[in-house]
Write a protein that holds these residues in place. Structure first.
Motif, short mmCIF file in Angstrom:
data_model
loop_
_atom_site.label_atom_id
_atom_site.label_comp_id
_atom_site.label_asym_id
_atom_site.label_seq_id
_atom_site.Cartn_x
_atom_site.Cartn_y
_atom_site.Cartn_z
N PRO A 94 0.77 -1.20 0.01
CA PRO A 94 0.11 0.20 0.23
C PRO A 94 1.02 1.41 0.11
O PRO A 94 0.53 2.33 -0.62
N ALA A 95 2.12 1.38 0.77
CA ALA A 95 2.72 2.32 0.76
C ALA A 95 3.27 2.76 -0.82
O ALA A 95 3.53 4.02 -1.05
N LYS A 96 3.54 2.14 -1.57
CA LYS A 96 3.81 2.25 -2.99
C LYS A 96 2.78 3.17 -3.44
O LYS A 96 3.22 4.29 -4.18
N LEU A 97 1.59 2.72 -3.36
CA LEU A 97 0.64 3.68 -3.93
C LEU A 97 0.20 4.81 -3.20
O LEU A 97 -0.15 5.89 -3.77
N TYR A 120 -4.44 0.84 -10.99
CA TYR A 120 -4.31 1.66 -9.68
C TYR A 120 -4.55 3.34 -10.00
O TYR A 120 -4.73 4.06 -9.37
N THR A 121 -4.35 3.49 -11.40
CA THR A 121 -4.36 4.86 -11.91
C THR A 121 -5.89 5.07 -12.68
O THR A 121 -5.95 5.93 -13.62
N GLN A 122 -7.04 4.32 -12.22
CA GLN A 122 -7.92 4.54 -12.89
C GLN A 122 -8.93 5.67 -12.15
O GLN A 122 -8.40 6.26 -11.02
N VAL A 131 -4.01 0.34 -25.10
CA VAL A 131 -2.97 -0.34 -25.04
C VAL A 131 -1.93 0.46 -24.59
O VAL A 131 -1.73 1.88 -24.89
N PHE A 132 -1.00 0.32 -23.54
CA PHE A 132 -0.09 1.37 -22.95
C PHE A 132 1.20 0.67 -22.56
O PHE A 132 1.41 -0.53 -22.03
N ASP A 133 2.42 1.63 -22.32
CA ASP A 133 3.55 1.20 -21.84
C ASP A 133 3.92 2.18 -20.73
O ASP A 133 4.23 3.48 -21.38
N TYR A 179 7.40 4.30 -20.68
CA TYR A 179 7.32 5.12 -21.91
C TYR A 179 6.60 5.96 -21.84
O TYR A 179 6.86 7.46 -22.33
N SER A 180 5.41 5.68 -21.38
CA SER A 180 4.44 7.35 -21.36
C SER A 180 5.04 8.31 -20.48
O SER A 180 4.42 9.45 -20.69
N ASN A 181 5.52 7.79 -19.42
CA ASN A 181 6.00 8.79 -18.38
C ASN A 181 7.10 9.66 -19.08
O ASN A 181 7.33 10.88 -19.10
C1 LIG Z 1 -2.25 8.23 -19.58
C2 LIG Z 1 -1.10 9.44 -19.21
O1 LIG Z 1 -1.45 10.49 -18.83
S1 LIG Z 1 0.49 9.19 -19.75
C3 LIG Z 1 1.69 9.29 -18.29
C4 LIG Z 1 1.28 8.33 -17.20
N1 LIG Z 1 0.87 6.88 -17.60
C5 LIG Z 1 -0.14 6.37 -17.23
O2 LIG Z 1 -1.02 6.80 -16.39
C6 LIG Z 1 -0.46 4.91 -17.59
C7 LIG Z 1 -0.94 4.07 -16.81
N2 LIG Z 1 -0.26 3.77 -15.55
C8 LIG Z 1 1.04 2.94 -15.29
O3 LIG Z 1 1.44 2.54 -16.53
C9 LIG Z 1 1.42 3.08 -14.18
O4 LIG Z 1 0.68 3.15 -13.02
C10 LIG Z 1 2.38 4.23 -14.03
C11 LIG Z 1 3.66 4.41 -15.17
C12 LIG Z 1 1.97 5.52 -13.80
C13 LIG Z 1 3.30 4.08 -12.57
O5 LIG Z 1 4.30 2.90 -12.70
P1 LIG Z 1 4.81 2.29 -11.58
O6 LIG Z 1 5.65 1.14 -12.06
O7 LIG Z 1 3.80 1.41 -10.46
O8 LIG Z 1 5.28 2.99 -10.57
P2 LIG Z 1 6.95 3.77 -10.66
O9 LIG Z 1 7.81 2.51 -10.40
O10 LIG Z 1 7.06 4.54 -11.76
O11 LIG Z 1 6.82 4.73 -9.20
C14 LIG Z 1 6.53 4.08 -7.93
C15 LIG Z 1 7.00 5.40 -6.90
O12 LIG Z 1 6.66 4.63 -5.74
C16 LIG Z 1 7.90 4.81 -5.12
N3 LIG Z 1 7.68 3.65 -4.03
C17 LIG Z 1 7.57 2.39 -4.24
N4 LIG Z 1 7.40 1.44 -3.22
C18 LIG Z 1 7.37 2.33 -2.02
C19 LIG Z 1 7.01 2.30 -0.77
N5 LIG Z 1 6.93 1.00 -0.12
N6 LIG Z 1 6.99 3.46 -0.07
C20 LIG Z 1 7.02 4.28 -0.44
N7 LIG Z 1 7.13 4.87 -1.90
C21 LIG Z 1 7.32 3.75 -2.59
C22 LIG Z 1 8.86 4.49 -5.79
O13 LIG Z 1 10.10 4.87 -5.12
C23 LIG Z 1 8.48 5.61 -7.13
O14 LIG Z 1 8.54 6.93 -6.52
P3 LIG Z 1 9.93 7.78 -6.92
O15 LIG Z 1 10.27 7.43 -8.38
O16 LIG Z 1 9.24 9.23 -6.93
O17 LIG Z 1 10.95 7.51 -5.87
#
Ligand SMILES: CC(=O)SCCNC(=O)CCNC(=O)[C@H](O)C(C)(C)COP(=O)(O)OP(=O)(O)OC[C@H]1O[C@@H](n2cnc3c(N)ncnc32)[C@H](O)[C@@H]1OP(=O)(O)O
Length: 441
Positions: A30-33, A163-165, A228-230, A233-235
């Motif tokens: 949960p802390a990650k989200l 989790y980003t819905q 369909v997404f990556d 890469y979208s970031n």
């Molecule tokens: C649609 C658009 O707007 S395009 C731009 C965004 N893209 C999207 O929204 C597409 C759909 N979403 C996704 O694909 C994914 O949910 C993403 C890309 C948004 C996120 O990807 P994830 O791989 O889950 O997360 P990611 O690894 O990038 O980041 C996790 C963060 O949590 C942090 N984290 C992980 N575990 C923990 C924890 N236990 N405690 C605190 N923080 C934590 C990480 O350090 C990281 O933060 P930081 O980089 O600031 O340090």
């Protein structure tokens, strides 16, 4: 003469799921989200809700809260990437729903002479509608336009997008009486065609579709609402486009470090912490900091200066997103509402303060623009009660969430809802197949 946003209505889906319930069921810490991405609750539509009902709710609230005469509205442009039909605009459904409710007061078809259309460019489509409608009122200063951003951000179950819905709508009244925000006519733009996130026609073999009639061809094209997404890469595309659009904005305004003049930086927020995570690059460039390696990037993100900058200029805009999740086209406008509502609640004076916007739509395009808060802003914000309304939603458990997602529920979770709702979709009538009918109660 000044142009910009005169008033704002919004709508948030009536249900939500606690993000920690999703984390637990999917085996994610949960802390990650919560601490990593800033997610707390995820807004979710009930059975009777969709992008058209969201848009209709926001439009009706705008009209009622600010006592707008619908006949004064020359156009309604709707930004969405959740269109319900590939030809008939979602805006036409929303317009019709609202017309019906206003019939008693304004007569039949009060939007008869209104220009209504959808605009699509992933999450930046409503910024495009705003840009376009501002051009329209600049040429026709006696006319008013409404821009609606409405979307349902849906991803596949168990995918990294799950989790980003979220979802919802924001409706903006655009005119030459910008009681909330005066918007300048400088638009930094950056476009590049990429496949970071998209919703193509997907091809299925007939045998994959259990309900396909015999008459269907062997290979079937289908639009789905899940992209369909990556993710990573979208970031990267988001970060590249906003850097380019910001640089273009600097070029056309001749301003040095414009972000320093902005009281708030308002981003498209696919999740609450996205803006602050990606702005590190521009912050580094503007302040001569090294930003090549992941280690250097972490140093910037954790620096005292950057943390103070986030706290002052970004944090308030994240609060609503943490409670709702991604609203696609509406996210950037909800971030604005979040910041202004928080300042209003804190008794801050914002008149004359500059606000910078960094929009992004996958596929991909960014627009960077700015505005100044008007002296009447508090009168506009006083109608919102954003955070109170967020607390009035109904919580759902994980099982109901999965059933809603799979469209397995026939009855609404809140059968006694008030407002707009989808009543039926034609399935057996060959000349109306797929037509959608809505009610209001
Ligand atoms: C649609 C658009 O707007 S395009 C731009 C965004 N893209 C999207 O929204 C597409 C759909 N979403 C996704 O694909 C994914 O949910 C993403 C890309 C948004 C996120 O990807 P994830 O791989 O889950 O997360 P990611 O690894 O990038 O980041 C996790 C963060 O949590 C942090 N984290 C992980 N575990 C923990 C924890 N236990 N405690 C605190 N923080 C934590 C990480 O350090 C990281 O933060 P930081 O980089 O600031 O340090």
């Amino acid at each position: 003469m000044t142009f910009g946003i005169e008033a704002v209505g919004y709508y948030i889906p009536s249900l939500y799921l606690e993000i920690k319930d999703l984390a637990e069921k999917r085996g994610i810490e949960p802390a990650k989200l919560e601490k990593g991405l800033g997610l707390h609750r995820m807004g979710f539509p009930d059975v009777h809700e969709d992008a058209a009902t969201f848009a209709a709710e926001a439009l009706l609230k705008l009209i009622k809260d600010y006592q707008i005469n619908p006949e004064d509205i020359a156009r309604i442009y709707l930004g969405t990437e959740s269109a319900l039909d590939a030809a008939k605009p979602t805006a036409s459904y929303a317009m019709q729903m609202v017309e019906k409710v206003l019939e008693e007061e304004f007569g039949e078809r009060c939007f008869k002479n209104c220009d209504v259309v959808d605009m699509t460019f992933a999450c930046v489509g409503a910024v495009d509608a705003l840009h376009n409608s501002l051009d329209f009122v600049r040429v026709n200063p006696d006319k008013k336009a409404i821009v609606i951003a409405s979307d349902y951000a849906k991803y596949e179950l168990s995918s990294p997008g799950e989790y980003t819905q979220g979802g919802g709508a924001v409706a903006l009244l655009v005119s030459s009486e910008p009681n909330l925000l005066e918007i300048e006519n400088f638009w930094g733009v950056a476009t590049e065609s990429v496949f970071d996130f998209f919703k193509p026609r997907r091809y299925y073999q007939k045998e994959e579709l259990t309900t396909a009639p015999e008459t269907y061809p062997d290979k079937i094209e289908i639009f789905t609402d899940e992209p369909v997404f990556d993710g990573q890469y979208s970031n990267q595309c988001y970060q590249d486009r906003i850097r380019e659009a910001y640089s273009h904005y600097k070029e056309i305004t001749g301003k040095d470090k414009p972000y320093k003049d902005w009281k708030y930086l308002i981003f498209h927020l696919p999740y609450a912490f996205h803006g602050k995570r990606v702005f590190t690059e521009i912050f580094s460039l503007e302040n001569g900091l090294s930003y090549r390696t992941p280690e250097e990037q972490k140093v910037v993100a954790k620096s005292e200066d950057y943390l103070q900058f986030i706290n002052e200029k970004i944090e308030k805009s994240q609060r609503a997103s943490s409670e709702i999740g991604n609203m696609y086209t509406a996210s950037i406008f909800m971030a604005l509402l979040s910041a202004l509502q928080t300042s209003f609640n804190d008794g801050e004076e914002l008149t004359g303060e500059k606000i910078g916007f960094l929009g992004y739509g996958s596929g991909s395009k960014s627009k960077v623009f700015a505005g100044a808060v008007s002296k009447n802003w508090k009168n506009v914000v006083s109608k919102w009660n954003l955070f109170e309304n967020l607390n009035e939603r109904t919580a759902i458990d994980f099982e109901s969430y999965e059933k809603l997602h799979r469209k397995q529920l026939k009855e609404s979770v809140n059968p006694d809802y008030s407002g707009f709702g989808l009543e039926s979709v034609e399935t057996d009538n060959p000349v109306l197949n797929g037509a959608r009918y809505y009610n209001y109660k």
